[in-house]
Design a protein around this motif. Structure first.
Motif, PDB file in Angstrom:
ATOM      1  N   ARG A 182      36.507  49.880  12.195  1.00 35.38           N
ATOM      2  CA  ARG A 182      36.287  49.186  10.936  1.00 35.38           C
ATOM      3  C   ARG A 182      36.343  47.734  11.054  1.00 35.38           C
ATOM      4  NH1 ARG A 182      39.583  51.866   7.996  1.00 35.38           N
ATOM      5  NH2 ARG A 182      38.196  53.765   7.809  1.00 35.38           N
ATOM      6  N   TRP A 183      37.651  47.228  11.733  1.00 40.24           N
ATOM      7  CA  TRP A 183      37.684  45.962  11.636  1.00 40.24           C
ATOM      8  C   TRP A 183      36.594  45.285  12.501  1.00 40.24           C
ATOM      9  CZ3 TRP A 183      38.209  42.046  15.015  1.00 40.24           C
ATOM     10  CH2 TRP A 183      38.743  40.798  14.739  1.00 40.24           C
ATOM     11  N   LEU A 184      36.043  45.727  13.635  1.00 42.49           N
ATOM     12  CA  LEU A 184      35.121  45.239  14.541  1.00 42.49           C
ATOM     13  C   LEU A 184      34.084  45.206  13.834  1.00 42.49           C
ATOM     14  CD1 LEU A 184      36.496  46.971  17.890  1.00 42.49           C
ATOM     15  CD2 LEU A 184      36.446  44.447  17.706  1.00 42.49           C
ATOM     16  N   HIS A 217      35.894  35.628  22.627  1.00 42.43           N
ATOM     17  CA  HIS A 217      37.255  35.577  22.978  1.00 42.43           C
ATOM     18  C   HIS A 217      38.255  35.318  21.912  1.00 42.43           C
ATOM     19  CE1 HIS A 217      41.180  34.047  24.757  1.00 42.43           C
ATOM     20  NE2 HIS A 217      40.831  34.820  25.687  1.00 42.43           N
ATOM     21  N   SER A 218      37.839  34.452  21.078  1.00 38.60           N
ATOM     22  CA  SER A 218      38.452  34.163  19.513  1.00 38.60           C
ATOM     23  C   SER A 218      38.624  35.401  18.627  1.00 38.60           C
ATOM     24  CB  SER A 218      37.912  33.112  19.074  1.00 38.60           C
ATOM     25  OG  SER A 218      38.507  32.941  17.790  1.00 38.60           O
ATOM     26  N   GLN A 219      37.443  36.119  18.608  1.00 36.96           N
ATOM     27  CA  GLN A 219      37.282  37.298  17.851  1.00 36.96           C
ATOM     28  C   GLN A 219      38.367  38.456  18.423  1.00 36.96           C
ATOM     29  OE1 GLN A 219      36.229  35.450  15.430  1.00 36.96           O
ATOM     30  NE2 GLN A 219      35.394  37.194  14.440  1.00 36.96           N
ATOM     31  N   LEU A 220      38.159  38.576  19.663  1.00 38.97           N
ATOM     32  CA  LEU A 220      38.876  39.711  20.512  1.00 38.97           C
ATOM     33  C   LEU A 220      40.334  39.291  20.318  1.00 38.97           C
ATOM     34  CD1 LEU A 220      36.484  40.887  23.009  1.00 38.97           C
ATOM     35  CD2 LEU A 220      37.015  41.792  21.032  1.00 38.97           C
ATOM     36  N   THR A 221      40.594  38.126  20.293  1.00 32.78           N
ATOM     37  CA  THR A 221      42.091  37.670  20.388  1.00 32.78           C
ATOM     38  C   THR A 221      42.665  37.951  18.906  1.00 32.78           C
ATOM     39  OG1 THR A 221      42.037  35.905  21.882  1.00 32.78           O
ATOM     40  CG2 THR A 221      43.936  35.881  20.260  1.00 32.78           C
ATOM     41  N   SER A 222      41.787  37.738  17.734  1.00 31.80           N
ATOM     42  CA  SER A 222      42.273  38.350  16.356  1.00 31.80           C
ATOM     43  C   SER A 222      42.252  39.833  16.175  1.00 31.80           C
ATOM     44  CB  SER A 222      41.260  37.641  15.395  1.00 31.80           C
ATOM     45  OG  SER A 222      41.180  36.272  15.480  1.00 31.80           O
ATOM     46  N   PHE A 223      41.376  40.510  17.053  1.00 32.12           N
ATOM     47  CA  PHE A 223      41.620  42.108  16.969  1.00 32.12           C
ATOM     48  C   PHE A 223      42.694  42.452  17.568  1.00 32.12           C
ATOM     49  CE2 PHE A 223      40.879  45.488  19.862  1.00 32.12           C
ATOM     50  CZ  PHE A 223      40.573  46.524  18.889  1.00 32.12           C
ATOM     51  N   ARG A 228      48.068  44.928  16.887  1.00 30.87           N
ATOM     52  CA  ARG A 228      49.628  44.691  16.914  1.00 30.87           C
ATOM     53  C   ARG A 228      50.400  44.741  15.861  1.00 30.87           C
ATOM     54  NH1 ARG A 228      49.075  40.819  20.142  1.00 30.87           N
ATOM     55  NH2 ARG A 228      49.900  39.269  18.665  1.00 30.87           N
ATOM     56  N   THR A 229      50.019  43.754  15.063  1.00 28.40           N
ATOM     57  CA  THR A 229      50.971  43.538  13.612  1.00 28.40           C
ATOM     58  C   THR A 229      50.628  44.571  12.623  1.00 28.40           C
ATOM     59  OG1 THR A 229      49.164  41.990  12.845  1.00 28.40           O
ATOM     60  CG2 THR A 229      50.819  41.108  14.090  1.00 28.40           C
ATOM     61  N   HIS A 230      49.386  45.081  12.392  1.00 21.24           N
ATOM     62  CA  HIS A 230      49.140  46.171  11.259  1.00 21.24           C
ATOM     63  C   HIS A 230      49.237  47.571  11.790  1.00 21.24           C
ATOM     64  CE1 HIS A 230      47.777  42.956   8.143  1.00 21.24           C
ATOM     65  NE2 HIS A 230      47.338  42.423   9.520  1.00 21.24           N
ATOM     66  N   LEU A 231      48.790  47.635  12.980  1.00 19.11           N
ATOM     67  CA  LEU A 231      48.658  49.265  13.253  1.00 19.11           C
ATOM     68  C   LEU A 231      49.803  49.469  14.487  1.00 19.11           C
ATOM     69  CD1 LEU A 231      44.804  49.562  13.861  1.00 19.11           C
ATOM     70  CD2 LEU A 231      46.280  50.399  11.866  1.00 19.11           C
ATOM     71  N   HIS A 232      50.693  48.583  15.015  1.00 23.25           N
ATOM     72  CA  HIS A 232      51.509  48.608  16.041  1.00 23.25           C
ATOM     73  C   HIS A 232      51.048  49.139  17.409  1.00 23.25           C
ATOM     74  CE1 HIS A 232      54.010  47.351  12.780  1.00 23.25           C
ATOM     75  NE2 HIS A 232      53.733  48.424  11.903  1.00 23.25           N
ATOM     76  N   SER A 236      44.226  46.539  25.461  1.00 21.97           N
ATOM     77  CA  SER A 236      43.782  45.516  26.526  1.00 21.97           C
ATOM     78  C   SER A 236      42.088  45.535  26.751  1.00 21.97           C
ATOM     79  CB  SER A 236      44.279  46.376  28.003  1.00 21.97           C
ATOM     80  OG  SER A 236      45.483  46.118  28.291  1.00 21.97           O
ATOM     81  N   ILE A 237      41.858  44.302  27.173  1.00 17.93           N
ATOM     82  CA  ILE A 237      40.336  44.103  26.924  1.00 17.93           C
ATOM     83  C   ILE A 237      39.673  43.525  28.282  1.00 17.93           C
ATOM     84  CG2 ILE A 237      38.347  43.063  25.664  1.00 17.93           C
ATOM     85  CD1 ILE A 237      40.466  42.935  23.408  1.00 17.93           C
ATOM     86  N   GLY A 238      38.493  44.356  28.710  1.00 13.29           N
ATOM     87  CA  GLY A 238      37.908  43.885  29.740  1.00 13.29           C
ATOM     88  C   GLY A 238      36.521  43.593  29.633  1.00 13.29           C
ATOM     89  N   ILE A 239      35.970  42.406  29.617  1.00 14.36           N
ATOM     90  CA  ILE A 239      34.808  41.871  29.280  1.00 14.36           C
ATOM     91  C   ILE A 239      33.594  41.813  30.415  1.00 14.36           C
ATOM     92  CG2 ILE A 239      33.525  40.189  28.059  1.00 14.36           C
ATOM     93  CD1 ILE A 239      36.210  39.635  26.520  1.00 14.36           C
ATOM     94  N   GLY A 240      32.603  42.391  30.473  1.00 15.37           N
ATOM     95  CA  GLY A 240      31.618  42.270  31.642  1.00 15.37           C
ATOM     96  C   GLY A 240      30.785  40.992  31.695  1.00 15.37           C
ATOM     97  N   SER A 241      30.107  40.878  32.635  1.00 16.58           N
ATOM     98  CA  SER A 241      29.199  39.573  32.940  1.00 16.58           C
ATOM     99  C   SER A 241      28.174  39.781  31.835  1.00 16.58           C
ATOM    100  CB  SER A 241      28.742  39.475  34.254  1.00 16.58           C
ATOM    101  OG  SER A 241      27.954  40.860  34.498  1.00 16.58           O
ATOM    102  N   THR A 242      27.337  38.733  31.702  1.00 14.78           N
ATOM    103  CA  THR A 242      26.115  38.580  30.757  1.00 14.78           C
ATOM    104  C   THR A 242      24.848  38.971  31.482  1.00 14.78           C
ATOM    105  OG1 THR A 242      26.984  36.761  29.581  1.00 14.78           O
ATOM    106  CG2 THR A 242      24.634  37.367  29.271  1.00 14.78           C
TER     107      THR A 242
END
Length: 369
Positions: A182-184, A217-223, A228-232, A236-242
Motif C-alpha cells: 500500500r505504501w509503495l 533511491h530516495s523513495q526506497l530509502t523512505s520505504f 523498519r519504524t512502523h512495521l519492525h 534489502s533492495i536490489g535494483i536492476g539496470s535500465t
C-alpha cells in the motif's frame, strides 16, 4: 458470484455480532449452506426457494411451517448483487421482533459479499500479473500481442524501464506485506507484484535517467525507514539496470544479482554500482565450487568463525565495530581472526586474503540461496 459455505459462515459470524438469533444462509438451489444450528446444514428450504423466485422478503409463520418443507418461523431476505439474487439470509424468530433488524442484516450481508468479490478480483489480478511477469522476464523479444495483454492488466509503461526486487526479512506476515504494498502504491508510479512469500517486484519508468536513479533511491530509502519504524521489518533492495526497450529480462536478472549483494547489509544496491560482483558472476559454476573449497573449506563447518569473518569484512576490517556487532570482547575477536588464519593459511587483514575471502563468501551465499 456464488455463495460458498466458507463465505456463508463468515456472514453468520458477523451477523451474530448484531443479532442474537438463529441465522441461515441458503444458496440458489435453496440448500442451507451455513447456519448457527449445524444440524440444518444441507437441508432443503422451501421458503428460501420462494424468496429466490420472487426476489422479495418473505415472512414465515407457524402456519407456513405446516405446509412448507424445512422452514421455521422468521424472515427470509434475498441477497442481491448487481440486481441478481445469489442466495438468501434467513433469521429465525418472532417476525415482529426481528423485522427491525432485517434491512440492516441484508445490507451487511451484501457488503460482506462485495468485499469478498473485491478480494477475489484482487487475488485474480495479482496472479495474472505474476504469470505475465514470469513470461516477461524470460522473453528475449516480445510477441506482437504481449503489450496488449499487459495493458489489459493496467500496465502501460513505456521504455526505458527498470526492475527492482525488494526482499522482506524474517518471514513477514500478510498484513505487513499488504501495508508495504500500500505504501509503495501510494508513493511510486510503478507496477508492483507480489513475488513469492517475502519479495516484491517493482517495475518503474525511467523517463529522465539522470534524475530517476536519485529519485528512486530516495523513495526506497523512505520505504525502508517506514518498514523498519512502523512495521519492525528489515528490507534489502536490489535494483536492476535500465533497459531501452520493453524487454525487461536483463534488468530483472541484474536486479537479482544486486539483491544478492544487498542481502548481507539490508542495503539498497544498484546493479550499475557493482564492480567486483559483475566479474564474480561470470565465473563458471565448477570454478566457483572449487574456489570455495580452496579458500574457506577449513572453516566452512565452523559457523562461529565463518560468521565472524563475514561481519569483519562487512565492517571494512574495523575491529571495534566488528566486536560490537558480534557482542564479543575485542580480544576474543583477535583470537578468532588468528584461528581463521591458522586454519586457512590466509591472513584476514592482508589485501590478497581479503579479496579471496570476499569472493569465496560471495559464491557461498550464491550457492546457499
Amino acid at each position: 458470484m456464488e455463495l460458498t459455505a466458507e463465505l456463508g459462515s463468515k456472514i453468520i459470524n458477523e451477523a451474530r455480532k448484531l443479532i442474537n438469533e438463529n441465522i441461515i444462509i441458503v444458496n440458489t438451489q435453496a440448500i442451507i449452506i451455513a447456519s448457527t444450528d449445524a444440524s440444518r446444514i444441507g437441508q432443503f428450504h422451501e421458503g428460501a426457494e420462494k424468496t429466490i423466485e420472487t426476489n422479495s422478503v418473505i415472512v414465515l409463520t407457524r402456519e407456513h411451517q405446516k405446509t412448507m418443507q424445512g422452514i421455521k418461523p422468521g424472515i427470509n431476505l434475498p441477497i442481491t448483487i448487481n440486481q441478481k439474487v445469489i442466495g438468501v439470509i434467513g433469521i429465525t424468530g418472532n417476525p415482529t421482533e426481528i423485522t427491525p433488524f432485517a434491512s440492516l442484516m441484508k445490507k451487511m450481508t451484501e457488503l460482506l459479499i462485495r468485499e469478498s468479490m473485491y478480494i477475489q478480483e484482487s487475488e485474480w489480478e495479482s496472479r495474472a500479473l505474476e504469470v505475465l511477469f514470469l513470461d516477461w522476464i524470460q522473453l528475449d523479444s516480445l510477441p506482437p500481442d504481449f503489450l496488449s495483454r499487459a495493458e489489459v492488466l493496467g500496465i502501460k509503461h513505456t521504455s526505458p524501464l527498470r526492475c527492482s526486487l525488494l526482499y522482506i526479512h524474517d518471514n513477514p506476515e500478510s498484513h505487513q506485506i499488504n501495508d508495504l504494498k500500500r505504501w509503495l502504491d501510494l508513493t511510486l508510479d510503478s507496477t508492483l507484484i507480489r513475488w513469492g512469500n517475502n519479495r516484491l517486484l517493482l517495475l518503474t519508468e525511467e523517463k529522465d535517467q539522470s534524475k530517476s536513479k536519485l529519485y528512486l533511491h530516495s523513495q526506497l530509502t523512505s520505504f525502508q525507514t517506514y518498514a523498519r519504524t512502523h512495521l519492525h521489518v528489515k528490507t534489502s533492495i536490489g535494483i536492476g539496470s535500465t533497459v531501452d526497450s520493453n524487454v525487461i529480462k536483463s534488468s530483472y536478472q541484474n536486479a537479482v544479482k544486486a539483491l544478492r549483494v544487498a542481502m548481507n547489509s539490508q542495503a539498497i544496491i544498484f546493479y550499475e554500482d557493482l564492480l567486483l560482483e559483475i566479474c564474480l558472476d561470470d565465473v563458471d559454476h565448477h570454478l566457483k565450487k572449487e574456489f570455495i573449497n580452496r579458500i574457506i573449506s577449513p572453516i566452512q563447518e565452523e559457523d562461529q568463525l565463518l560468521h565472524t569473518l563475514k561481519v569483519f569484512l562487512e565492517n571494512n576490517l574495523h575491529l571495534k565495530n566488528t566486536a560490537k556487532e558480534l557482542h564479543i570482547h575485542i580480544n576474543t575477536l583477535h583470537y578468532r581472526l588468528k584461528r581463521i588464519e591458522k586454519l586457512t593459511n590466509l591472513n584476514p587483514k592482508a589485501t590478497y586474503s581479503i579479496a579471496s575471502f570476499y569472493s569465496a563468501l560471495y559464491y557461498l551465499d550464491e550457492k546457499t540461496k
